[in-house]
Design a protein around this motif. Structure first.
Motif, PDB file in Angstrom:
ATOM      1  N   ALA A  53     -11.305  11.467  -6.154  1.00  0.00           N
ATOM      2  CA  ALA A  53     -10.153  10.731  -5.638  1.00  0.00           C
ATOM      3  C   ALA A  53     -10.574   9.312  -5.270  1.00  0.00           C
ATOM      4  N   ALA A  54      -9.626   8.379  -5.373  1.00  0.00           N
ATOM      5  CA  ALA A  54      -9.880   7.010  -4.926  1.00  0.00           C
ATOM      6  C   ALA A  54      -9.794   6.973  -3.410  1.00  0.00           C
ATOM      7  N   TYR A  55     -10.546   6.076  -2.801  1.00  0.00           N
ATOM      8  CA  TYR A  55     -10.591   5.974  -1.335  1.00  0.00           C
ATOM      9  C   TYR A  55     -10.107   4.590  -0.911  1.00  0.00           C
ATOM     10  N   VAL A  56      -9.177   4.561   0.047  1.00  0.00           N
ATOM     11  CA  VAL A  56      -8.631   3.299   0.557  1.00  0.00           C
ATOM     12  C   VAL A  56      -8.634   3.350   2.079  1.00  0.00           C
ATOM     13  N   SER A  57      -9.175   2.328   2.711  1.00  0.00           N
ATOM     14  CA  SER A  57      -9.096   2.200   4.161  1.00  0.00           C
ATOM     15  C   SER A  57      -8.673   0.772   4.482  1.00  0.00           C
ATOM     16  N   ARG A  58      -8.379   0.493   5.727  1.00  0.00           N
ATOM     17  CA  ARG A  58      -7.960  -0.849   6.133  1.00  0.00           C
ATOM     18  C   ARG A  58      -8.593  -1.191   7.470  1.00  0.00           C
ATOM     19  N   ARG A  59      -8.650  -2.454   7.763  1.00  0.00           N
ATOM     20  CA  ARG A  59      -9.344  -2.894   8.968  1.00  0.00           C
ATOM     21  C   ARG A  59      -8.575  -2.560  10.242  1.00  0.00           C
ATOM     22  N   ASP A  60      -7.264  -2.614  10.168  1.00  0.00           N
ATOM     23  CA  ASP A  60      -6.478  -2.292  11.367  1.00  0.00           C
ATOM     24  C   ASP A  60      -5.562  -1.111  11.064  1.00  0.00           C
ATOM     25  N   ARG A  61      -5.003  -0.542  12.123  1.00  0.00           N
ATOM     26  CA  ARG A  61      -4.114   0.608  11.956  1.00  0.00           C
ATOM     27  C   ARG A  61      -2.690   0.257  12.375  1.00  0.00           C
ATOM     28  N   SER A  62      -2.287  -0.956  12.103  1.00  0.00           N
ATOM     29  CA  SER A  62      -0.945  -1.395  12.480  1.00  0.00           C
ATOM     30  C   SER A  62       0.115  -0.575  11.752  1.00  0.00           C
ATOM     31  N   HIS A  63       1.183  -0.275  12.468  1.00  0.00           N
ATOM     32  CA  HIS A  63       2.329   0.477  11.938  1.00  0.00           C
ATOM     33  C   HIS A  63       1.959   1.884  11.484  1.00  0.00           C
ATOM     34  N   ALA A  64       0.824   2.385  11.994  1.00  0.00           N
ATOM     35  CA  ALA A  64       0.456   3.795  11.843  1.00  0.00           C
ATOM     36  C   ALA A  64       0.566   4.289  10.395  1.00  0.00           C
ATOM     37  N   LYS A  65       1.207   5.423  10.208  1.00  0.00           N
ATOM     38  CA  LYS A  65       1.264   6.035   8.884  1.00  0.00           C
ATOM     39  C   LYS A  65       2.002   5.156   7.888  1.00  0.00           C
ATOM     40  N   ALA A  66       3.080   4.509   8.323  1.00  0.00           N
ATOM     41  CA  ALA A  66       3.830   3.630   7.429  1.00  0.00           C
ATOM     42  C   ALA A  66       2.951   2.503   6.916  1.00  0.00           C
ATOM     43  N   GLY A  67       2.179   1.904   7.807  1.00  0.00           N
ATOM     44  CA  GLY A  67       1.269   0.851   7.398  1.00  0.00           C
ATOM     45  C   GLY A  67       0.194   1.354   6.461  1.00  0.00           C
ATOM     46  N   ASN A  68      -0.247   2.571   6.687  1.00  0.00           N
ATOM     47  CA  ASN A  68      -1.267   3.175   5.834  1.00  0.00           C
ATOM     48  C   ASN A  68      -0.747   3.356   4.408  1.00  0.00           C
ATOM     49  N   VAL A  69       0.468   3.888   4.286  1.00  0.00           N
ATOM     50  CA  VAL A  69       1.050   4.088   2.953  1.00  0.00           C
ATOM     51  C   VAL A  69       1.300   2.749   2.265  1.00  0.00           C
ATOM     52  N   ASN A  70       1.832   1.789   3.008  1.00  0.00           N
ATOM     53  CA  ASN A  70       2.080   0.473   2.412  1.00  0.00           C
ATOM     54  C   ASN A  70       0.786  -0.175   1.945  1.00  0.00           C
ATOM     55  N   SER A  71      -0.298   0.083   2.677  1.00  0.00           N
ATOM     56  CA  SER A  71      -1.602  -0.410   2.244  1.00  0.00           C
ATOM     57  C   SER A  71      -1.999   0.244   0.920  1.00  0.00           C
ATOM     58  N   GLY A  72      -1.754   1.535   0.804  1.00  0.00           N
ATOM     59  CA  GLY A  72      -2.081   2.244  -0.424  1.00  0.00           C
ATOM     60  C   GLY A  72      -1.250   1.781  -1.607  1.00  0.00           C
ATOM     61  N   LEU A  73      -0.019   1.355  -1.342  1.00  0.00           N
ATOM     62  CA  LEU A  73       0.853   0.903  -2.424  1.00  0.00           C
ATOM     63  C   LEU A  73       0.315  -0.362  -3.104  1.00  0.00           C
ATOM     64  N   ARG A  74      -0.559  -1.076  -2.441  1.00  0.00           N
ATOM     65  CA  ARG A  74      -1.152  -2.267  -3.060  1.00  0.00           C
ATOM     66  C   ARG A  74      -2.148  -1.879  -4.148  1.00  0.00           C
ATOM     67  N   TYR A  75      -2.638  -0.652  -4.093  1.00  0.00           N
ATOM     68  CA  TYR A  75      -3.623  -0.196  -5.060  1.00  0.00           C
ATOM     69  C   TYR A  75      -3.007   0.705  -6.129  1.00  0.00           C
ATOM     70  N   GLY A  76      -2.016   1.500  -5.739  1.00  0.00           N
ATOM     71  CA  GLY A  76      -1.357   2.366  -6.705  1.00  0.00           C
ATOM     72  C   GLY A  76      -0.415   1.585  -7.595  1.00  0.00           C
ATOM     73  N   LYS A  77      -0.396   1.914  -8.877  1.00  0.00           N
ATOM     74  CA  LYS A  77       0.437   1.194  -9.848  1.00  0.00           C
ATOM     75  C   LYS A  77       1.446   2.104 -10.540  1.00  0.00           C
ATOM     76  N   GLY A  78       1.572   3.348 -10.091  1.00  0.00           N
ATOM     77  CA  GLY A  78       2.462   4.298 -10.744  1.00  0.00           C
ATOM     78  C   GLY A  78       3.926   3.974 -10.552  1.00  0.00           C
ATOM     79  N   GLU A  79       4.753   4.462 -11.485  1.00  0.00           N
ATOM     80  CA  GLU A  79       6.210   4.308 -11.348  1.00  0.00           C
ATOM     81  C   GLU A  79       6.737   5.141 -10.178  1.00  0.00           C
ATOM     82  N   PHE A  80       6.008   6.187  -9.848  1.00  0.00           N
ATOM     83  CA  PHE A  80       6.384   7.081  -8.755  1.00  0.00           C
ATOM     84  C   PHE A  80       5.148   7.359  -7.914  1.00  0.00           C
ATOM     85  N   PHE A  81       5.366   7.826  -6.683  1.00  0.00           N
ATOM     86  CA  PHE A  81       4.231   8.230  -5.857  1.00  0.00           C
ATOM     87  C   PHE A  81       4.645   9.373  -4.932  1.00  0.00           C
TER      88      PHE A  81
END
Length: 509
Positions: free
Chosen positions: A152-180
Motif C-alpha cells: 500500500a502507498a503511505y501518506v502522512s502530513r505535518r499537521d492534523r488540522s481538520h482531523a479525519k476530513a483533513g486527512n482524506v483531503n490530504s490523500g486526495l492530492r495523491y490519489g488520481k482515481g475517478e472514484f475513491f
C-alpha cells in the motif's frame, strides 16, 4: 479483463428489510400512544411544580419529535416498496468495458497496529484493480513499514488540522482515481466490496454509494449495546432515506465520485465530515444511495470513553448543522431532504430528555416535587405507561430482541450529547480522536463518568429519604421503580468494560 472477474459481476443484489410483526405493531400503535400521552402532558391543567413542568414539556417535545421522525421514516420504508429496487446492481458493462479507476483510502490516527494490519491486508486484497493508500495521521514509522510490506502507498502530513476530513483531503492530492473508497482503520472490507458498489456509479448523477457498518466485537457489553442501536439505524432508517435522495455518508465503507467531491471543494472540514459532506453534495444536486448489504466488518466502541467520544463527535456534527445552518432554511434542498436532515440532527437533543427523565423520580423522592399532578393515579398511568413502554422497547419492536446493553448505553448517552450541545452553543473546540486510538485509554475515567456516578449516589440516597416518610405510597413506589431501574442501567454501563454481552438479558420475539 479475465473471465473470472466478469463472472463476479453477474451477481445481483436487492436490499430489503424484513418487516417483523412487532414493527407493524409500532407503526400502528405509535401515533395513538403519542396522542394519548401528549393529551395529558401538554395540558397545563395537569402541571404540578411549574419549573419541573416546563422542563417536562421541553423534554417530551424533543422525545416525541425523535419518535415521530423515526415513525415516519420506518413507515416510508415499509410502504414505499419501490425504493428497494433502486439497489439493483448496475449493468456489468460499466466495470467490464469502462474500467473506471478507483483509489482506496484507509484513515489511521494512532490505532493499534494489529487492527490496521487487518484492514490494510483486506483492502489490498480486494477484487478489481485499485491503489490502496494508508493515510496516517499518527505519523507512525511502524504503520509506514506495514504499508510498504503489504503493498500500500503511505501518506502522512505535518499537521492534523481538520482531523479525519483533513486527512482524506490530504490523500486526495495523491490519489488520481475517478472514484475513491474510504475505510476507517478498524473496518475490514470484504473482497467483493468494490465490485458490489462501484457498478452503481454508472449513474452519472450519483456522488456516493454507502454500505452499512457492521460490528463483530459484540461479545463486549458496551459494543453489544452500540451494535444493536446501529442495527436499527441501518436496517430501517438508512434504506428509507433513498426515497427522498437524502442518504448520507456514515464516515466509512462508501465510495465517492471524485468529480462530485471536487465540486464541493473536498471533504467537508468538520468533526462530522460525513453528514456535512453529504449535505453539501445534496445542495449541489448530486444523488446518493444506501445499499443495505454488509461489505465490511468493524469494531464498535468497547469502552466507556471510546463510546462517549464517538457519540460526542457525532452529536456535535449534527447539532452544529441544526443550530448554525438549520437544514429547514436551505433553499437548495427539496422539502423531503430538509425534513430528513432536520429530523436526523434534532435526535441528538434527546440528551436533555434523558437527563430530565433520570432526575424527575430522584427529585420526587428527595423533595416531594414532581412536574405533573398524579393524584389521579390510574388516569395518569393510562397515559404514561404505554408511552414509556414504547420508548424502552424500540429495539425489540424493530429487531425482535432487546438487550440490557442497548438500554444501558442509551440511558448513559445523555452526557456526550449535552457536552456536544454546550460545545456548539458556546463555540468551543473538541479534539478528534479515533474510536480505537490508544490515546483514548489514557484519558481520566472520572472525567467522563462523574455525572453518572453522581446520579447513582443521588438515586441511592433518594430511596432512603423517599421511604422515610412517604407522602403517597403509590407515587413513591412508582418513582422508586424508576430510580432502581435507572440506577441499575447506569451501573451496568459503568462496569460494562469488564462484562461480556452474554451477561445481558435477551428478549426474543
Amino acid at each position: 479483463m479475465s473471465m473470472h472477474l466478469k463472472h463476479l459481476f453477474t451477481e445481483k443484489h436487492i436490499a430489503s428489510s424484513k418487516v417483523l410483526s412487532t414493527t407493524t405493531l409500532f407503526l400502528l400503535a405509535a401515533p395513538l400512544v403519542i396522542l394519548l400521552y401528549g393529551s395529558f402532558v401538554f395540558n397545563p391543567a395537569n402541571a404540578d411544580n411549574i419549573l419541573l413542568y416546563c422542563i417536562q414539556v421541553i423534554a417530551d417535545a424533543i422525545s416525541i419529535l425523535a419518535l415521530l421522525g423515526l415513525w415516519v421514516t420506518v413507515l416510508l420504508d415499509v410502504v414505499v416498496e419501490s425504493h428497494h429496487r433502486s439497489h439493483r446492481v448496475a449493468p456489468n458493462a460499466f466495470l467490464t468495458e469502462h474500467m473506471p479507476s478507483i483509489d482506496v483510502f484507509i484513515t489511521t490516527a494512532g490505532e493499534p497496529i494489529d487492527i490496521i494490519r487487518k484492514t490494510v491486508t483486506a483492502a489490498v486484497g480486494m477484487k478489481y484493480p485499485h491503489i490502496t493508500f494508508v493515510l496516517d495521521d499518527g505519523q507512525s514509522l511502524e504503520v509506514k513499514a506495514l504499508a510498504a510490506n503489504l503493498g500500500a502507498a503511505y501518506v502522512s502530513r505535518r499537521d492534523r488540522s481538520h482531523a479525519k476530513a483533513g486527512n482524506v483531503n490530504s490523500g486526495l492530492r495523491y490519489g488520481k482515481g475517478e472514484f475513491f473508497a474510504i475505510f476507517d482503520a478498524d473496518q475490514v472490507p470484504k473482497q467483493d466490496f468494490i465490485i458490489k458498489l462501484l457498478p452503481y456509479m454508472h449513474n452519472k448523477k450519483l456522488a456516493m454509494v454507502q454500505s452499512p457498518q457492521y460490528f463483530a466485537n459484540t461479545h463486549s457489553f458496551i459494543a453489544a449495546g452500540t451494535s444493536q442501536a446501529q442495527e436499527v439505524f441501518y436496517k430501517y432508517v438508512c434504506p428509507a432515506k433513498n426515497i427522498s435522495n437524502s442518504a448520507f455518508c456514515v464516515g466509512t465503507n462508501m465510495i465517492f465520485r471524485r468529480a462530485a467531491i471536487d465540486e464541493i471543494g473536498g471533504i467537508a472540514q468538520n468533526n462530522s465530515e460525513d453528514i456535512w459532506t453529504s449535505y453539501l453534495l445534496h445542495e449541489k444536486g448530486w444523488h446518493t444511495l444506501f445499499v443495505n448489504e454488509v461489505l465490511a466488518v468493524g469494531e464498535a466502541p468497547a469502552t466507556v470513553i471510546s463510546y462517549f467520544k464517538q457519540q460526542r463527535r457525532w452529536a456535535k456534527g449534527g447539532l452544529d448543522m441544526l443550530l448554525t445552518t438549520n437544514p429547514l432554511r436551505s433553499k437548495k434542498l427539496n422539502l423531503d431532504q430538509r425534513l430528513q436532515y432536520f429530523v436526523s440532527n434534532t435526535y441528538f437533543l434527546v440528551g436533555i430528555s434523558i437527563l430530565a427523565y433520570l432526575l424527575f423520580p430522584i427529585l420526587y423522592l428527595l423533595f416531594g416535587i414532581k412536574p405533573l399532578n398524579t393524584d389521579e393515579g390510574l388516569v395518569w398511568a393510562l397515559h404514561y405507561v404505554p408511552y414509556f413502554v414504547l420508548y424502552y422497547m424500540l429495539s425489540w419492536l424493530f429487531l425482535g430482541r432487546l438487550y440490557l446493553a442497548t438500554l444501558s448505553t442509551a440511558v448513559a448517552s445523555f452526557y456526550p450529547y449535552i457536552l456536544a450541545l454546550f460545545s456548539v452553543v458556546f463555540e468551543t473546540e473538541q479534539e478528534w480522536v479515533a474510536t480505537t486510538s490508544k490515546k483514548i485509554q489514557k484519558d481520566a475515567f472520572m472525567k467522563w463518568v462523574w455525572p453518572h456516578v453522581l446520579l447513582i449516589m443521588l438515586g441511592i440516597l433518594s430511596l432512603a429519604v423517599g421511604w422515610y416518610e412517604p407522602k403517597n405510597f403509590w407515587t413513591t413506589l412508582f418513582n422508586t421503580i424508576w430510580v432502581v431501574l435507572n440506577t441499575y442501567l447506569l451501573y451496568l454501563f459503568l462496569t460494562g468494560e469488564k462484562r461480556l454481552s452474554r451477561a445481558t438479558v435477551q428478549l426474543d420475539n
